[in-house]
Design a protein around this motif. Structure first.
Motif, short mmCIF file in Angstrom:
data_model
loop_
_atom_site.label_atom_id
_atom_site.label_comp_id
_atom_site.label_asym_id
_atom_site.label_seq_id
_atom_site.Cartn_x
_atom_site.Cartn_y
_atom_site.Cartn_z
N LYS A 98 -4.40 1.05 7.45
CA LYS A 98 -5.75 1.03 6.77
C LYS A 98 -6.11 2.39 6.03
O LYS A 98 -6.80 2.41 4.80
CB LYS A 98 -6.78 1.05 7.72
CG LYS A 98 -8.20 0.97 7.60
CD LYS A 98 -9.16 0.70 8.61
CE LYS A 98 -10.52 0.71 8.13
NZ LYS A 98 -11.59 0.46 9.43
N GLN A 99 -5.68 3.67 6.52
CA GLN A 99 -5.72 4.83 5.47
C GLN A 99 -4.89 4.88 4.30
O GLN A 99 -5.31 5.15 3.40
CB GLN A 99 -5.16 6.05 6.33
CG GLN A 99 -6.37 6.34 7.61
CD GLN A 99 -5.56 7.43 8.50
OE1 GLN A 99 -4.69 8.15 8.17
NE2 GLN A 99 -6.56 7.81 9.60
N LEU A 100 -3.72 4.00 4.38
CA LEU A 100 -2.80 4.01 3.27
C LEU A 100 -3.42 3.36 2.10
O LEU A 100 -3.62 3.42 1.16
CB LEU A 100 -1.49 3.55 3.51
CG LEU A 100 -0.42 4.54 4.33
CD1 LEU A 100 0.81 3.93 4.78
CD2 LEU A 100 -0.01 5.73 3.53
N THR A 101 -4.04 2.22 2.71
CA THR A 101 -4.57 1.08 1.68
C THR A 101 -5.96 1.71 0.98
O THR A 101 -6.12 1.45 -0.17
CB THR A 101 -4.86 -0.20 2.24
OG1 THR A 101 -5.76 -0.29 3.47
CG2 THR A 101 -3.56 -0.95 2.73
N GLY A 102 -6.66 2.47 1.89
CA GLY A 102 -7.78 3.11 1.46
C GLY A 102 -7.64 4.17 0.32
O GLY A 102 -8.20 4.53 -0.45
N LYS A 103 -6.49 5.06 0.53
CA LYS A 103 -6.06 5.87 -0.39
C LYS A 103 -5.51 5.27 -1.78
O LYS A 103 -5.92 5.47 -2.87
CB LYS A 103 -4.89 6.71 0.10
CG LYS A 103 -4.46 7.93 -0.97
CD LYS A 103 -3.49 8.81 -0.30
CE LYS A 103 -3.00 9.76 -1.55
NZ LYS A 103 -2.14 11.15 -0.94
N PHE A 104 -4.62 4.25 -1.69
CA PHE A 104 -3.88 3.66 -2.86
C PHE A 104 -4.40 2.49 -3.46
O PHE A 104 -4.40 2.22 -4.48
CB PHE A 104 -2.55 3.54 -2.39
CG PHE A 104 -1.62 4.68 -2.12
CD1 PHE A 104 -1.35 5.56 -3.12
CD2 PHE A 104 -1.22 5.15 -0.96
CE1 PHE A 104 -0.54 6.89 -3.07
CE2 PHE A 104 -0.59 6.42 -0.61
CZ PHE A 104 -0.29 7.23 -1.69
N LYS A 111 -4.83 -6.37 -3.17
CA LYS A 111 -4.70 -6.78 -1.79
C LYS A 111 -4.04 -8.26 -1.81
O LYS A 111 -3.06 -8.49 -0.94
CB LYS A 111 -5.83 -6.78 -0.97
CG LYS A 111 -5.73 -7.09 0.66
CD LYS A 111 -6.97 -7.15 1.10
CE LYS A 111 -6.91 -7.57 2.76
NZ LYS A 111 -5.85 -8.42 3.00
N ASP A 112 -4.69 -9.07 -2.47
CA ASP A 112 -4.12 -10.33 -2.58
C ASP A 112 -2.56 -10.55 -3.02
O ASP A 112 -1.78 -11.21 -2.42
CB ASP A 112 -4.98 -11.32 -3.25
CG ASP A 112 -6.39 -11.53 -2.58
OD1 ASP A 112 -6.47 -11.32 -1.31
OD2 ASP A 112 -7.37 -12.09 -3.30
#
Length: 123
Positions: A98-104, A111-112
């Motif tokens: 979740k942190q990685l996707t929040g950052k990048f 996402k899709d």
């Protein structure tokens, strides 16, 4: 002959420029998959929360572009390795994921497409 050699070299450099270096095609990901400490070390590097190994630094440099292009410059082997590592992070460390996707990808723009990428060749 020299002109033909230069033309061939130019053509080869163009082809290889379309992909990331194959230097890491044979990267042994088993230590990452088998050891959470190592896996989390890479994750912390990517999140700017810890030190980076030389390999992790190299990977971190291409994350934004690889995400933007959904690994468009990755070799087939690199795609396979990336899927395995990301699935391990997602399954065993969802908060880190979740942190990685929040950052990048803070706006979930990719996402899709990235979910489709991860679903390919599911083992």
């Amino acid at each position: 002959m020299l002109i033909a050699s230069l033309a061939l070299l130019s053509a080869l450099s163009t082809v290889t420029a379309d992909f990331y270096s194959s230097k890491y095609d044979d990267f042994d990901i088993q230590p990452l998959l088998a050891n959470d400490r190592i896996l989390l070390g890479y994750t912390k590097c990517f999140l700017d929360q810890g030190p980076c190994t030389p390999d992790a630094k190299d990977f971190k440099k291409v994350i934004p572009e690889a995400l933007e292009t959904i690994c468009g410059k990755c070799t087939p082997k690199q795609k396979q390795l990336i899927r395995q590592v990301i699935r391990a992070i997602m399954d065993r460390h969802p908060e880190s994921w979740k942190q990685l996707t929040g950052k990048f990808d803070p706006e979930d723009k990719h996402k899709d497409d990235f979910d489709k990428f991860l679903a390919e060749n599911r083992k």
